[in-house]
Write an enzyme that holds these catalytic residues in place. Structure first.
Site, mmCIF file in Angstrom:
data_model
loop_
_atom_site.group_PDB
_atom_site.id
_atom_site.type_symbol
_atom_site.label_atom_id
_atom_site.label_comp_id
_atom_site.label_asym_id
_atom_site.label_seq_id
_atom_site.Cartn_x
_atom_site.Cartn_y
_atom_site.Cartn_z
ATOM 1 N N GLY A 4 0.780 -1.236 0.000
ATOM 2 C CA GLY A 4 0.000 0.000 0.000
ATOM 3 C C GLY A 4 0.807 1.278 0.000
ATOM 4 N N MET A 20 -3.027 -6.980 -7.617
ATOM 5 C CA MET A 20 -2.407 -8.017 -8.439
ATOM 6 C C MET A 20 -3.444 -8.945 -9.062
ATOM 7 S SD MET A 20 0.429 -6.776 -8.221
ATOM 8 C CE MET A 20 2.087 -7.368 -8.251
ATOM 9 N N HIS A 53 2.866 0.558 -12.914
ATOM 10 C CA HIS A 53 3.633 -0.665 -13.149
ATOM 11 C C HIS A 53 5.122 -0.341 -13.031
ATOM 12 C CE1 HIS A 53 4.374 -4.690 -14.614
ATOM 13 N NE2 HIS A 53 5.331 -4.179 -15.374
HETATM 14 C C1 GAR Z 1 4.429 -1.445 -6.874
HETATM 15 O O1 GAR Z 1 5.797 -1.516 -7.186
HETATM 16 C C2 GAR Z 1 3.600 -1.466 -8.138
HETATM 17 O O2 GAR Z 1 4.198 -0.769 -9.208
HETATM 18 C C3 GAR Z 1 3.543 -2.947 -8.423
HETATM 19 O O3 GAR Z 1 3.340 -3.539 -7.153
HETATM 20 C C4 GAR Z 1 3.960 -2.723 -6.170
HETATM 21 C C5 GAR Z 1 2.932 -2.419 -5.108
HETATM 22 O O4 GAR Z 1 3.521 -1.734 -4.049
HETATM 23 N N1 GAR Z 1 2.483 -3.273 -9.335
HETATM 24 C C6 GAR Z 1 2.583 -4.215 -10.264
HETATM 25 O O5 GAR Z 1 3.549 -4.917 -10.403
HETATM 26 C C7 GAR Z 1 1.354 -4.361 -11.148
HETATM 27 N N2 GAR Z 1 1.631 -5.201 -12.282
HETATM 28 P P1 GAR Z 1 2.626 -0.910 -3.041
HETATM 29 O O6 GAR Z 1 1.532 -1.873 -2.544
HETATM 30 O O7 GAR Z 1 3.566 -0.538 -1.935
HETATM 31 O O8 GAR Z 1 2.046 0.282 -3.742
#
Ligand code: GAR
Length: 199
Positions: free
Chosen positions: A12, A89, A108
């Protein structure tokens, strides 16, 4: 006041960066609801701490259409204008995307169209690219594929590990996601083919 929904699955930190921009007034909107598909997502604790309404809609064992209907109903209940995927996800169904045409954003951690899918930072690291980064894009029916709103480049250093690289990419994510949301809320863009032209 426009109403945002943030969809999360985990940590998050992008949600937190968006919430900070909302609180600081640089995103002229309110976060109507945070939805997590995972009951144990640490981001839910951030929502509680910030006093933002959060809802868990567990996705485990549900068909995509059934799950997406539950989320859509929740979004409609909160009269959401813009949906921001922030480490959510899951792929969204066509019915979900049609419900919010050009009203769903995703972040992303790569320079799309390079390295879509899971573990984009590791994919880039192992491929040996010298520059990677992050992308905010509109969500369409394909994985990590819709029109690109903003990108930021991050160099891969010789002494990087996947973790140090991912950390620098994340800092850029936190910078460009709030900016992209502001652009979309202001309507300060035009989509021409795949190109998002900022005005
Ligand atoms: C982030 O790095 C986002 O870019 C990635 O998941 C992470 C979530 O972190 N998203 C993907 O890979 C989508 N394909 P967060 O929960 O700390 O924001």
């Amino acid at each position: 006041m426009k109403r945002l929904a943030i969809l999360i699955s985990g940590r998050g930190s992008n949600f937190e960066a968006i919430a900070a921009s909302v609180a600081g007034g640089t995103i002229p909107a309110e976060i109507a609801v945070v939805i997590s598909n995972r009951p144990a997502a640490p981001g839910l604790e951030i929502a509680r701490r910030l006093g933002i309404l959060s809802v868990v809609i567990p996705s485990k064992g549900l068909d995509r259409e059934v799950y997406d209907r539950l989320v859509l109903d929740e979004l409609d209940r909160h009269q959401v204008d813009l949906v921001c995927l922030a480490g959510f996800m899951r792929l969204l169904s066509a019915q979900f995307i049609r419900h919010f045409p050009q009203r769903i954003l995703n972040i992303h951690p790569s320079l799309l169209p390079a390295f879509p899918g899971l573990d984009a930072q590791s994919q880039a690291f192992e491929h040996g690219v010298k520059i990677t980064g992050c992308t905010v894009h509109f969500v369409d029916e394909h994985l990590d594929a819709g029109p690109i709103i903003l990108q930021s480049a991050v160099p891969v250093l010789d002494n990087d590990t996947v973790e140090t690289l991912a950390g620098r990419i994340l800092a850029e994510e936190h910078r460009i996601y709030p900016r992209a949301i502001r652009i979309v809320l202001a309507g300060a863009y035009e989509v021409v083919g795949r190109r998002v032209i900022l005005s």
